[in-house]
Design an enzyme around this catalytic site. Structure first.
Site, mmCIF file in Angstrom:
data_model
loop_
_atom_site.group_PDB
_atom_site.id
_atom_site.type_symbol
_atom_site.label_atom_id
_atom_site.label_comp_id
_atom_site.label_asym_id
_atom_site.label_seq_id
_atom_site.Cartn_x
_atom_site.Cartn_y
_atom_site.Cartn_z
ATOM 1 N N HIS A 278 -1.801 0.483 -2.758
ATOM 2 C CA HIS A 278 -1.794 -0.776 -3.514
ATOM 3 C C HIS A 278 -3.021 -1.618 -3.143
ATOM 4 O O HIS A 278 -2.928 -2.822 -2.917
ATOM 5 C CB HIS A 278 -0.508 -1.551 -3.241
ATOM 6 C CG HIS A 278 0.702 -0.934 -3.889
ATOM 7 N ND1 HIS A 278 0.894 -0.946 -5.257
ATOM 8 C CD2 HIS A 278 1.765 -0.279 -3.351
ATOM 9 C CE1 HIS A 278 2.041 -0.318 -5.545
ATOM 10 N NE2 HIS A 278 2.576 0.099 -4.409
ATOM 11 N N ASP A 340 4.026 1.313 1.448
ATOM 12 C CA ASP A 340 4.765 2.043 0.420
ATOM 13 C C ASP A 340 3.827 2.628 -0.632
ATOM 14 O O ASP A 340 2.695 2.186 -0.806
ATOM 15 C CB ASP A 340 5.775 1.124 -0.268
ATOM 16 C CG ASP A 340 5.086 -0.025 -1.002
ATOM 17 O OD1 ASP A 340 4.192 -0.648 -0.409
ATOM 18 O OD2 ASP A 340 5.432 -0.278 -2.169
ATOM 19 N N GLU A 341 4.328 3.603 -1.348
ATOM 20 C CA GLU A 341 3.683 4.144 -2.545
ATOM 21 C C GLU A 341 2.177 4.363 -2.347
ATOM 22 O O GLU A 341 1.344 3.861 -3.107
ATOM 23 C CB GLU A 341 3.949 3.221 -3.745
ATOM 24 C CG GLU A 341 5.442 3.127 -4.075
ATOM 25 C CD GLU A 341 5.738 2.168 -5.207
ATOM 26 O OE1 GLU A 341 6.733 2.394 -5.926
ATOM 27 O OE2 GLU A 341 5.013 1.167 -5.363
ATOM 28 N N ALA A 342 1.844 5.107 -1.306
ATOM 29 C CA ALA A 342 0.442 5.430 -1.016
ATOM 30 C C ALA A 342 0.227 6.930 -1.237
ATOM 31 O O ALA A 342 0.461 7.736 -0.335
ATOM 32 C CB ALA A 342 0.100 5.049 0.423
ATOM 33 N N PRO A 343 -0.199 7.323 -2.442
ATOM 34 C CA PRO A 343 -0.431 8.756 -2.715
ATOM 35 C C PRO A 343 -1.469 9.329 -1.747
ATOM 36 O O PRO A 343 -2.429 8.655 -1.366
ATOM 37 C CB PRO A 343 -0.955 8.764 -4.152
ATOM 38 C CG PRO A 343 -0.456 7.478 -4.750
ATOM 39 C CD PRO A 343 -0.476 6.493 -3.628
#
EC number: 3.2.1.52
Length: 547
Positions: A278, A340-343
């Site tokens: 993000h 969070d949500e860290a590809p």
């Protein structure tokens, strides 16, 4: 003649100081359960006979350490009654409200509120307890008194001995997707204070906008706080935008003012600076911090993006500098670092990231994220702070002193608690207030889901599956407000009320005392207070009691 004149003056003064009504008239007034619509429900409450009349002789007595709380109460009751109440010395002549601190009250946020026909006492373990006692007293006032004076204003007699069930009682607000004025942020904080919440999780950085001034890195706001346009609705494919530039951020002076405002209301602001994912807004400002996958642009649509911070020394130096300024602004024990949500695709393809994995003896990219988070944790710990992260920080190994926010269900919270870590429960199933609360056909656009008030109220933060020895690791619960589809303050208020009121009782009231039917009855009166205070709210529960 002189003696006669002085006698007339004396009689006039006596009658001018006398109350319009005798306090004795209110000594034996019968009260009913409906006179006590307090949310969250107190731990112990005894309904008594009598009512306390607020008149021109009413005053507030408090030690200097409670000056702000006393003035807050004086202003509240002056507005509610139409009389200009004053401060006084304890036991001075008149109708008194006494505020005190008593360290013998075990819970640091506990308080006692005693109201009788001839006096009121609010005693707290600390100033926080006194403030919460004032909020309970406030809920005993007619809701309309929030905006206009009530003649012959009285408060029902009661004895309350109260303390919160959980030490962490939080609400979140995302300002990365949509920015809200400082005036609204304060209004939001007032709403938390009314509900005896004590943590405001302020989500300040996102792919779609960096919202906090960092003096050492001016491009974060010069570039990162601006996006060229914003997606319209859910028009992802084909993509459709509004074609309008969007910008804005909070200056450090504005943040200091808001932090001070919250502190007076016993609310700690926990800032969130997202990492390693993000991060598009930051990368647009400083592309050298990326994995050589630029050029970067502040995101104009919603979702999870592959661009994340590179795990290199320049990135760590940047983040440490940013966090140093953040710590100067926010005295909170905790700093939220996202996680969070860290590809991991960029790291998989980055020679530099792979070299760090090899150098540090890591197994994979998940352990690389753990290494990244632990580097940040060590820096914050060295500066007397601790980290909170979303439950993805469990992947690859949890940082030693981290607190986990469990959002992908409660399983991450259970795992972290069993490992000896503190946990804040905020599962999407119950605590995401960006979800619909009724049939989407009749609702403002939302991200999805279905979370009515009753579902929020049903949430139990301590899982039954958790061993008794680990239950105290659950610090409390938090409601999250992600603003992809919330552009205005009214929309935010609509999405949080009355779900925030339900959460307040989840966090405060003992589990065995929760009562859905009783809560609904009290909520109907709280609705009138929302209206008097000028808040927008969802009305479903007031039209359909099963909501």
């Amino acid at each position: 003649m002189k003696r006669k004149f002085y006698l007339v003056v004396l009689i006039t003064l006596i009658f001018s100081c006398a109350p319009n009504k005798s306090y004795e008239e209110f000594k034996t007034v019968k009260n009913t359960k409906d006179d006590y619509p307090i949310i969250p429900l107190p731990e112990k409450m005894q309904i008594n006979e009598g009512r306390f009349l607020i008149d021109k002789n009413t005053s507030v007595a408090a030690a200097d350490s409670l000056n702000w709380e006393a003035d807050y109460l004086v202003n509240m009751l002056s507005q509610a009654s139409g009389f200009e109440l004053n401060r006084s010395e304890e036991h001075a002549q008149g109708h008194q409200i006494i505020l005190k601190v008593d360290s013998s009250i075990k819970n640091p946020e506990g308080y006692k509120l005693d109201i009788s026909y001839n006096g009121i006492k609010i005693i707290g373990a600390t100033a926080a307890g006194v403030f919460y006692g004032i909020q309970s007293l406030r809920m005993l006032l007619p809701p309309s008194s929030e905006k206009e004076a009530i003649s012959d204003l009285t408060l029902p007699a009661v004895s309350i001995d109260d303390a919160p069930r959980f030490p962490y009682r939080g609400m979140h607000l995302d300002v990365g997707r949509h920015l809200f004025s400082t005036t609204f942020i304060k209004k939001y904080i007032d709403l938390l204070a009314l509900h005896k919440m004590n943590r405001f999780h302020w989500h300040l950085t996102e792919d779609q906008g960096w919202r906090i001034e960092i003096k050492k890195y001016p491009k974060l706001t010069e570039v990162g706080s601006r996006r060229k346009e914003t997606i319209v609705g859910k028009n992802f494919d084909p993509y459709k935008s509004d074609g309008q530039a969007y910008k804005g951020y909070y200056t450090q002076d504005q943040i200091k003012d808001i932090v001070a405002y919250a502190q007076k209301r016993q609310i700690v602001i926990i800032p969130e600076i997202e990492m390693p994912g993000h991060a598009l807004a930051a990368l647009a400002a400083y592309p050298e911090l990326g994995n050589d996958t630029g050029p970067y642009e502040v995101a104009t649509k919603w979702g999870v993006f592959p661009q994340i911070f590179a795990p290199k020394e320049t990135t760590f130096k940047f983040l440490e500098d940013v966090l140093t300024e953040v710590m100067d602004l926010f005295p909170s024990k905790y700093i939220h670092i996202g996680g969070d949500e860290a590809p991991k695709k960029e790291w998989e393809e980055s020679a530099q990231a792979q070299e760090v994995i090899k150098r540090e003896g890591l197994k994979n990219e998940h352990e690389l994220q753990s290494y990244f988070i632990q580097r940040i944790e060590k820096f914050l710990n060295k500066n007397g702070r601790m980290i909170i992260g979303w439950d993805e920080i469990l992947e690859g190994g949890l940082a030693p002193n981290a607190t986990v926010m469990s959002w992908r269900g409660i399983e991450g919270g259970i795992e972290a608690a069993q490992m000896g870590h503190d946990v804040i429960m905020t599962p999407g199933s119950h605590m995401y207030f960006d979800h619909y609360q009724a049939d989407p056909k009749n609702e403002p656009l939302a991200i999805g889901g279905y979370t009515p008030v009753k579902k929020v109220y049903s949430f139990e933060p301590i899982p039954d599956a958790l061993p008794a020895s680990k239950k105290d690791r659950i610090l409390g619960a938090q409601g999250n407000v992600w603003t992809e589809y919330m552009k205005t303050p009214d929309h935010v208020e609509y999405m949080v009320l009355p779900r925030m009121s339900a959460l307040a009782e989840v966090d405060w009231t003992p589990r065995g005392m929760k009562d859905w039917d009783g809560f609904k009855t009290r909520l109907f009166q709280l609705k009138e207070r929302y209206e008097a205070l000028g808040y927008t709210y969802a009305s479903h529960i007031f039209e359909d009691v099963d909501q």
